[in-house]
Every structure is written in structure tokens, then in C-alpha cells.
Design a protein around this motif. Sequence first.
Motif, PDB file in Angstrom:
ATOM      1  N   UNK A 187       0.338  -1.061  -0.518  1.00  0.00           N
ATOM      2  CA  UNK A 187       0.365   0.217  -0.438  1.00  0.00           C
ATOM      3  C   UNK A 187       0.730   1.112  -0.086  1.00  0.00           C
ATOM      4  N   UNK A 188       2.343   0.876   0.063  1.00  0.00           N
ATOM      5  CA  UNK A 188       3.264   2.448   0.421  1.00  0.00           C
ATOM      6  C   UNK A 188       3.512   2.958  -1.224  1.00  0.00           C
ATOM      7  N   UNK A 189       3.474   1.703  -2.549  1.00  0.00           N
ATOM      8  CA  UNK A 189       3.237   1.829  -3.546  1.00  0.00           C
ATOM      9  C   UNK A 189       2.433   2.410  -3.984  1.00  0.00           C
ATOM     10  N   UNK A 190       2.549   3.095  -4.900  1.00  0.00           N
ATOM     11  CA  UNK A 190       1.257   4.021  -5.340  1.00  0.00           C
ATOM     12  C   UNK A 190       1.355   3.590  -7.281  1.00  0.00           C
ATOM     13  N   UNK A 191       2.646   3.140  -7.288  1.00  0.00           N
ATOM     14  CA  UNK A 191       2.477   2.616  -8.610  1.00  0.00           C
ATOM     15  C   UNK A 191       1.981   0.808  -8.818  1.00  0.00           C
ATOM     16  N   UNK A 192       1.473   0.328  -7.632  1.00  0.00           N
ATOM     17  CA  UNK A 192       2.052  -0.839  -7.732  1.00  0.00           C
ATOM     18  C   UNK A 192       0.760  -1.238  -8.507  1.00  0.00           C
ATOM     19  N   UNK A 193      -0.638  -0.577  -8.702  1.00  0.00           N
ATOM     20  CA  UNK A 193      -2.002  -0.778  -9.451  1.00  0.00           C
ATOM     21  C   UNK A 193      -1.663  -0.111 -10.148  1.00  0.00           C
ATOM     22  N   UNK A 194      -1.010   0.062 -11.240  1.00  0.00           N
ATOM     23  CA  UNK A 194      -0.582   0.618 -12.591  1.00  0.00           C
ATOM     24  C   UNK A 194      -0.028   0.014 -14.074  1.00  0.00           C
ATOM     25  N   UNK A 195      -0.214   0.267 -14.906  1.00  0.00           N
ATOM     26  CA  UNK A 195       0.192   0.052 -16.162  1.00  0.00           C
ATOM     27  C   UNK A 195       0.565   1.037 -17.104  1.00  0.00           C
ATOM     28  N   UNK A 209       1.586   4.018 -40.965  1.00  0.00           N
ATOM     29  CA  UNK A 209       1.264   2.597 -42.001  1.00  0.00           C
ATOM     30  C   UNK A 209       0.538   1.833 -40.130  1.00  0.00           C
ATOM     31  N   UNK A 210       0.903   2.214 -39.413  1.00  0.00           N
ATOM     32  CA  UNK A 210       0.309   0.857 -38.147  1.00  0.00           C
ATOM     33  C   UNK A 210       0.890   1.770 -36.635  1.00  0.00           C
ATOM     34  N   UNK A 211       0.741   1.064 -35.726  1.00  0.00           N
ATOM     35  CA  UNK A 211       0.545   1.661 -34.472  1.00  0.00           C
ATOM     36  C   UNK A 211       2.058   0.189 -33.613  1.00  0.00           C
ATOM     37  N   UNK A 212       2.660   0.724 -33.144  1.00  0.00           N
ATOM     38  CA  UNK A 212       3.099  -0.568 -32.606  1.00  0.00           C
ATOM     39  C   UNK A 212       2.841  -0.061 -31.125  1.00  0.00           C
ATOM     40  N   UNK A 213       1.848  -0.848 -30.286  1.00  0.00           N
ATOM     41  CA  UNK A 213       1.618  -0.537 -28.774  1.00  0.00           C
ATOM     42  C   UNK A 213       1.661  -1.391 -27.237  1.00  0.00           C
ATOM     43  N   UNK A 214       2.765  -1.292 -27.254  1.00  0.00           N
ATOM     44  CA  UNK A 214       3.690  -1.600 -25.714  1.00  0.00           C
ATOM     45  C   UNK A 214       2.598  -1.539 -24.242  1.00  0.00           C
ATOM     46  N   UNK A 215       2.612  -2.750 -23.312  1.00  0.00           N
ATOM     47  CA  UNK A 215       2.528  -1.970 -22.200  1.00  0.00           C
ATOM     48  C   UNK A 215       3.090  -2.742 -21.047  1.00  0.00           C
ATOM     49  N   UNK A 216       3.629  -2.461 -19.889  1.00  0.00           N
ATOM     50  CA  UNK A 216       4.194  -3.420 -19.202  1.00  0.00           C
ATOM     51  C   UNK A 216       3.558  -2.273 -17.677  1.00  0.00           C
ATOM     52  N   UNK A 217       4.040  -3.014 -16.104  1.00  0.00           N
ATOM     53  CA  UNK A 217       3.870  -2.772 -15.000  1.00  0.00           C
ATOM     54  C   UNK A 217       5.414  -1.986 -14.509  1.00  0.00           C
ATOM     55  N   UNK A 218       4.893  -1.138 -13.979  1.00  0.00           N
ATOM     56  CA  UNK A 218       6.547  -0.981 -13.258  1.00  0.00           C
ATOM     57  C   UNK A 218       7.164  -1.947 -12.246  1.00  0.00           C
TER      58      UNK A 218
END
Length: 391
Positions: A187-195, A209-218
Motif C-alpha cells: 500500500x506504500x507504493x502508488x504505482x503497484x496497481x498501475x500499468x 501505416x501502423x502502430x506498435x502498442x506496448x504495456x508493462x507494469x512498472x
Amino acid sequence: MFVRRHWPALRLRTILLSVLLFAALLPGFAGIFLRVYENTLVRQTEAELVAQTAVLTATAEAMWPGSRLTAPTLAQRETPGWYQPEGATIDLGSTPVLPARPPARAAGAPDADAMAVGSRLDAIMQETSRTTLASIILLDRNGVVVSGFGQGGSWKDIPEVRAALAGRADTVLRRNDSYHPRYSMEWLSRASGLRIHHARPVVVNGRVEGVVLVSRSPRALFRGIYQDRIKIALGVVGVLGFIGFLAVLVSRGIAKPIERLSRVTREVAAGGGEVPPPPSTAAIEIRTLYEDFGVMAEAIERRSRYLRDFAAAVSHEFKTPLAGINGAVELLQDHEDMEPEERRRFLDNIAADGRRLSALVTRLMDLARADSRRPSAAMLSRKRRRSSGCM
């Protein structure tokens, strides 16, 4: 000796204020450190996603049918401004957090050229995802998923994809609905529930012509702390060193000088001992206390000598008339048949000695009253210091 010679003159309130201020600010510093460190981890994750998409989009641009992508010449690379590193843009304190990415909407068939590139790029995307743990998706120029999660659906309406289709790379923070806390301190971390979601356009011959979409949890806060434990340990050692310095400051500036003065006070009260000079490491108020105590001890010693000399002088002055009175009384008692004139002479002598004693007592009382009104040397010295300080 070196420390004593170069020790700064500090006031007692300065020492106490420094200790109390540091004690009050230390929790705040710890909280700020955690926030700044966590924000650094998030921006580092974004930088990693930017690097991945830069490589993947360049690969896709080289594979795209009809691409005229050529290697830059040496003259182009030496042109000022050719190399433009892309910095992180998100900040946990100011970047808005969007809801979790919605499911892909139903869409038509993807672009044929994008499908061809996706089939060739899929193995590279899978291998990259296996190493970086990032979700990698390739979309065509209409926002339809060609390869990756949600294949066949469309994400053209979400902000990051919309920006990429317009030719701009974009990064957003989104909620992570699949996140479930595993540790009690998360709960001390603000980024733990983000992506973190980053979208980059695939530009071929000047056209998106296109898009590369990436995502990851910090990177997790506590995992990052563990990985950087040596640096953090050095910081903790520095804080403990500063606390030790404050302890030495309080000890040398307050505690030890007061203990020394207390010991000297007992020695002076017992009739011995000398008042030492003020310690060079003591606070200014403690030095003033030493000086005032020295003045007081000197005044007490001077008064003691005065009383001893005065007692000796008074005893001598009283002894003579008392001896005369005692002698006259003994003669009168031993010679009851003494002549009246001689008896009168002895009685006159007794009366004269009595008046002499009465005069001595009156003079002593006048002297005592005058001495009580006379200011002491300590008071005069203190008044001089105050007057010089006011000037």
C-alpha cells in the motif's frame, strides 16, 4: 585539539533547533525519497518501453512492402540535432491515471500489408516479450490489431493509439485491473496497481501505416529497493553519520560542559577546586554561564576573606573594652571597702568601655546596611556586558 580550535561558536537554541528540526524533517525526507525513487522507477520503465518500440517500429518500417527506408549517410548523422533522445513524459504526481484498457472493439479485416509484416514480425515480438515481460501489439493504420493480444479487434479510439495514428508517440498511465496485492506493505507504493502503455507510429515513406502498442507494469518499489540496496544502504549510513554528528554536537556543546560545571560546583561548595575556563566547544550560553559562575566563585572567595579579616578585627576591637570592663568589675567585687572616689573612677571606666562597645555595634550595623546596598562585582560585570551588547 584541532576540533577544539576550529569548533564554531554556536548558541544553545541553534543546537536544539538543529536537532529538533532534523528529527521533525527526517520522516518527511524518507517519504520524499520513496516517492522520488518510485517515480524514477516508473520513468525508467517508460524509457525501456520507448526503446523497445523504437526498435520494433524501425524493424516494421524496414519490412513494410514498398518501404524506401535507407541507412542514413555519415553527413546526415553528423548533422546537429540528428540524434534526439526521447525522454520520459509521465510523472506519478501530475500525469492523470486512466481506467484500465477497455476490450478491443469488433472491426473489419486488417490491412493486407500490415498482416504480411505482422506475420514476419510476430516471432521478434514474442522473443522480445519473453525477455522484457511487456505486452506487444501491432496495429494497422485503422487501429485494428494485426498481431498480439486482442487480434482482430480495434483500439483506434483509446487516447494513446489515437495519438500514434496522428503521428505522435504517446505514453499513458492506466489502472491494472488484474493486479492483486501480494505483500502487506504494497500500500506504500502508488504505482503497484498501475500499468504503463506506450504507442509509437510505424511511419513508412512519410505515412503512418501502423502502430506498435506496448504495456508493462512498472518495476515494484520494494524490488527496486532490494536491487539498489547498496546505494540505499550508503544513504542510510550517511543519515546515521549525520545523527551521530548531532549527538556529538549536543554532547560537546551542552551535556559535557554542564556535567563539568556541576562537578566544579560541588568542589567549590566543599571549599576547594577552581573554576576552569569555558570549554571552546560549549554553546555560547554555556560559556556565559561558566564566566558568571567564575565571577560568583571569585566574589564568594573575596567575601569569605573579608569576613575572616573582619572577624579578626572586630574580635580585637571588642576584646580591649571587654577586658577593661571585666577587670574593673573584679576590682569592685574584691575591694568592697574601696574609697567612693576610686569606686566612681572604676564605674566611669566601665561606662566609657560600654559606650565604646555601643559605638562599635552602631558602626557595624551602619557598615552592614551600606554593604547590603552596594552592588556586587558580578552584578557590575553583568551590567557592563548588557550595556555593551545593547550598544
